[in-house]
Scaffold this motif. Structure first.
Motif, mmCIF file in Angstrom:
data_model
loop_
_atom_site.group_PDB
_atom_site.id
_atom_site.type_symbol
_atom_site.label_atom_id
_atom_site.label_comp_id
_atom_site.label_asym_id
_atom_site.label_seq_id
_atom_site.Cartn_x
_atom_site.Cartn_y
_atom_site.Cartn_z
ATOM 1 N N ILE A 36 6.837 2.604 -8.795
ATOM 2 C CA ILE A 36 6.844 1.497 -7.921
ATOM 3 C C ILE A 36 6.973 0.345 -9.134
ATOM 4 C CG2 ILE A 36 5.395 0.091 -7.097
ATOM 5 C CD1 ILE A 36 4.058 2.350 -5.407
ATOM 6 N N ASP A 37 6.285 0.321 -10.237
ATOM 7 C CA ASP A 37 6.669 -0.545 -11.207
ATOM 8 C C ASP A 37 8.138 -0.842 -11.547
ATOM 9 O OD1 ASP A 37 4.060 -1.493 -10.962
ATOM 10 O OD2 ASP A 37 3.260 -0.429 -12.656
ATOM 11 N N GLU A 38 8.598 0.275 -11.614
ATOM 12 C CA GLU A 38 10.097 0.431 -12.358
ATOM 13 C C GLU A 38 10.972 -0.214 -11.402
ATOM 14 O OE1 GLU A 38 12.606 4.187 -12.982
ATOM 15 O OE2 GLU A 38 11.305 3.956 -14.647
ATOM 16 N N ASN A 39 10.679 0.034 -10.075
ATOM 17 C CA ASN A 39 11.762 -0.243 -8.869
ATOM 18 C C ASN A 39 11.374 -1.410 -8.191
ATOM 19 O OD1 ASN A 39 13.652 1.997 -8.914
ATOM 20 N ND2 ASN A 39 12.008 3.217 -9.108
ATOM 21 N N LEU A 40 10.173 -1.696 -8.214
ATOM 22 C CA LEU A 40 9.671 -2.933 -7.446
ATOM 23 C C LEU A 40 10.093 -3.101 -6.061
ATOM 24 C CD1 LEU A 40 9.846 -5.886 -10.267
ATOM 25 C CD2 LEU A 40 7.751 -4.482 -9.262
ATOM 26 N N PRO A 41 10.143 -1.890 -5.243
ATOM 27 C CA PRO A 41 10.585 -1.778 -3.968
ATOM 28 C C PRO A 41 9.968 -2.673 -2.887
ATOM 29 C CG PRO A 41 9.095 0.278 -4.292
ATOM 30 C CD PRO A 41 9.117 -1.053 -5.582
ATOM 31 N N ARG A 42 10.512 -3.015 -1.724
ATOM 32 C CA ARG A 42 10.022 -3.706 -0.651
ATOM 33 C C ARG A 42 8.996 -2.684 0.159
ATOM 34 N NH1 ARG A 42 14.988 -5.404 -0.367
ATOM 35 N NH2 ARG A 42 15.278 -4.189 1.512
ATOM 36 N N SER A 43 9.324 -1.169 0.105
ATOM 37 C CA SER A 43 8.412 -0.246 0.770
ATOM 38 C C SER A 43 8.736 0.817 -0.071
ATOM 39 C CB SER A 43 9.282 -0.058 2.140
ATOM 40 O OG SER A 43 10.329 0.433 2.191
ATOM 41 N N CYS A 44 7.469 1.940 0.030
ATOM 42 C CA CYS A 44 7.641 2.906 -0.548
ATOM 43 C C CYS A 44 6.889 4.028 0.502
ATOM 44 C CB CYS A 44 6.295 2.782 -1.779
ATOM 45 S SG CYS A 44 6.213 4.472 -2.455
ATOM 46 N N CYS A 45 7.952 5.073 0.502
ATOM 47 C CA CYS A 45 7.608 6.157 1.544
ATOM 48 C C CYS A 45 7.476 7.568 0.852
ATOM 49 C CB CYS A 45 8.749 6.511 2.401
ATOM 50 S SG CYS A 45 8.474 7.677 3.457
ATOM 51 N N LEU A 46 6.001 8.049 0.776
ATOM 52 C CA LEU A 46 5.764 9.200 0.255
ATOM 53 C C LEU A 46 6.180 10.357 1.264
ATOM 54 C CD1 LEU A 46 2.104 8.261 -1.010
ATOM 55 C CD2 LEU A 46 3.957 8.300 -2.076
ATOM 56 N N GLU A 47 6.957 11.213 0.769
ATOM 57 C CA GLU A 47 7.793 12.324 1.341
ATOM 58 C C GLU A 47 6.831 13.619 1.101
ATOM 59 O OE1 GLU A 47 9.437 14.410 3.752
ATOM 60 O OE2 GLU A 47 9.609 15.146 1.897
ATOM 61 N N LEU A 48 6.057 14.187 1.799
ATOM 62 C CA LEU A 48 5.060 15.179 1.574
ATOM 63 C C LEU A 48 5.565 16.589 2.052
ATOM 64 C CD1 LEU A 48 1.895 13.696 2.595
ATOM 65 C CD2 LEU A 48 3.000 13.162 0.373
ATOM 66 N N GLY A 74 4.345 -5.632 -0.200
ATOM 67 C CA GLY A 74 5.123 -4.506 0.329
ATOM 68 C C GLY A 74 4.500 -3.492 1.230
ATOM 69 N N THR A 75 5.006 -2.627 1.743
ATOM 70 C CA THR A 75 4.612 -1.669 2.722
ATOM 71 C C THR A 75 4.504 -0.208 2.092
ATOM 72 O OG1 THR A 75 6.576 -1.375 4.053
ATOM 73 C CG2 THR A 75 5.106 -3.118 4.594
ATOM 74 N N ALA A 76 3.613 0.807 2.830
ATOM 75 C CA ALA A 76 3.760 1.991 2.227
ATOM 76 C C ALA A 76 3.810 2.826 3.663
ATOM 77 C CB ALA A 76 2.596 2.670 1.570
ATOM 78 N N CYS A 77 4.264 4.197 3.573
ATOM 79 C CA CYS A 77 4.365 4.836 4.647
ATOM 80 C C CYS A 77 4.462 6.556 4.133
ATOM 81 C CB CYS A 77 5.497 4.756 5.653
ATOM 82 S SG CYS A 77 7.154 5.533 4.985
#
Length: 104
Positions: A36-48, A74-77
């Motif tokens: 997250i810190d490296e990419n600074l995304p607007r959203s982060c999706c955890l693909e499980l 940002g958001t997470a999903c």
């Protein structure tokens, strides 16, 4: 536990594979935070979908990523959660906290 990430168009997709238990949780949180810190995304999706097992430590991993994204505005999903992992997340009420959860 393998944690890999790909960032495209402002969305970081983090793939988790293996067993997410108390032995792997701390390392997974560190790696997700680094991505997250490296990419600074607007959203982060955890693909499980690659998880073979998840205990309650996985809840801390999900909430850590969610809080990290909130701090960045940002958001997470979550996506692709296997039945066993989905049960753990649902029993803890995570779907009410993390918007956009998709369970198989």
């Amino acid at each position: 536990m393998d944690v890999t990430g790909i960032c495209k168009d402002g969305t970081l997709t983090v793939h988790l594979e293996g067993e997410l238990d108390h032995h792997a949780a701390r390392g997974a949180m560190r790696e997700i935070g680094r991505l997250i810190d490296e990419n600074l995304p607007r959203s982060c999706c955890l693909e499980l979908s690659g998880l073979q097992f998840m205990d309650s430590s996985g809840i801390a991993v999900v909430l850590s990523a969610w809080r990290h994204m909130q701090r960045l505005g940002g958001t997470a999903c979550i996506s692709g959660a296997p039945k066993q992992a989905a049960r753990v997340l649902c029993m803890a009420g995570v779907p009410a906290l993390v918007p956009g959860i998709e369970m198989e």
